[in-house]
Design an enzyme around this catalytic site. Structure first.
Site, mmCIF file in Angstrom:
data_model
loop_
_atom_site.group_PDB
_atom_site.id
_atom_site.type_symbol
_atom_site.label_atom_id
_atom_site.label_comp_id
_atom_site.label_asym_id
_atom_site.label_seq_id
_atom_site.Cartn_x
_atom_site.Cartn_y
_atom_site.Cartn_z
ATOM 1 C CG ASN A 1 -75.043 21.514 10.512
ATOM 2 O OD1 ASN A 1 -75.938 22.248 10.894
ATOM 3 N ND2 ASN A 1 -74.387 21.719 9.383
ATOM 4 C CE LYS B 1 -80.604 13.254 10.905
ATOM 5 N NZ LYS B 1 -79.647 14.339 10.578
ATOM 6 N NE ARG C 1 -73.678 12.190 13.796
ATOM 7 C CZ ARG C 1 -74.104 12.536 12.584
ATOM 8 N NH1 ARG C 1 -75.348 12.950 12.410
ATOM 9 N NH2 ARG C 1 -73.305 12.465 11.547
ATOM 10 C CG ASP D 1 -65.509 9.661 9.748
ATOM 11 O OD1 ASP D 1 -65.756 10.855 9.504
ATOM 12 O OD2 ASP D 1 -64.968 8.915 8.906
ATOM 13 C CE1 TYR E 1 -73.876 13.012 -0.592
ATOM 14 C CE2 TYR E 1 -72.845 12.826 1.566
ATOM 15 C CZ TYR E 1 -72.739 12.952 0.203
ATOM 16 O OH TYR E 1 -71.498 13.011 -0.395
#
Length: 198
Positions: A15, A175, A181, A72, A154
């Site tokens: 993903n 998004k 990110r 991360d 989430y």
């Protein structure tokens, strides 16, 4: 950027590969861990996002010698003193899946009305024995029930501040306007352009 260069994405999360690939499209020739012949799990033994991101990028850079980018990310919930944080992917246990983690999160928040949280991403970029960090944050709230079928992790229970949809209700383009990110990646791309590495 005028000339793409090779960049290894140091993640086994398909993903994340898809999301990063979409955000970086056209600027780089993206290589996955499979492309460079690395099929081992990478142990994330750090206690911070910075440490885990560096572990991944440093390992793959040492194996390949190619510019390597890792990330991360974590969900930091105020009512839970920042949990699940760096342990977001294994919040419900080492074998937990996304659904397990979401269910535990919602259960943990069942008795509180304080729902504020933030998604954070740290990118680690290794290039020529040097490493650089880029951070992105998306502030928001945890919904009482999952909404939407896009995204991962989430995303169904996180709504960024100022939006009326959860991350999982947003298509990829939408998004990217809100996500932690994409904010970190925009900083990375700006760094690359300023360094004239392409």
């Amino acid at each position: 950027m005028k000339i793409p260069f090779q960049l290894v994405l140091a993640t086994n999360n398909l993903n994340k590969v898809a999301e990063l690939n979409h955000l970086l499209q056209g600027d780089f020739k993206i290589l996955t861990l499979k492309d460079v012949g690395f099929d081992q799990p990478i142990e994330e033994t750090g206690t911070t996002l910075h440490e885990n991101a560096l572990i991944k990028s440093q390992l793959i850079f040492e194996k390949t010698g190619l510019p390597t980018l890792s990330d991360d990310s974590g969900l930091f919930v105020d009512a839970l003193n920042g949990q699940p944080g760096v342990y977001s992917a294994r919040y419900a246990g080492p074998q937990a899946n996304d659904q397990d983690n979401m269910e535990l999160l919602l259960h943990s928040l069942a008795k509180t009305t304080q729902r504020s949280a933030s998604f954070k991403t740290v990118l680690s970029f290794n290039l020529d024995q040097k490493h650089y960090f880029f951070e992105g944050v998306a502030a928001g709230v945890i919904l009482e029930h999952p909404r939407g079928s896009y995204g991962f992790g989430y995303d169904p229970v996180f709504r960024p501040l100022g939006a009326d949809k959860s991350f999982a209700e947003m298509d990829r383009e939408t998004k990217n306007k809100w996500s932690h990110r994409s904010k970190a990646l925009n900083k990375f791309i700006q760094f690359i352009e300023n360094q004239q590495l392409t």
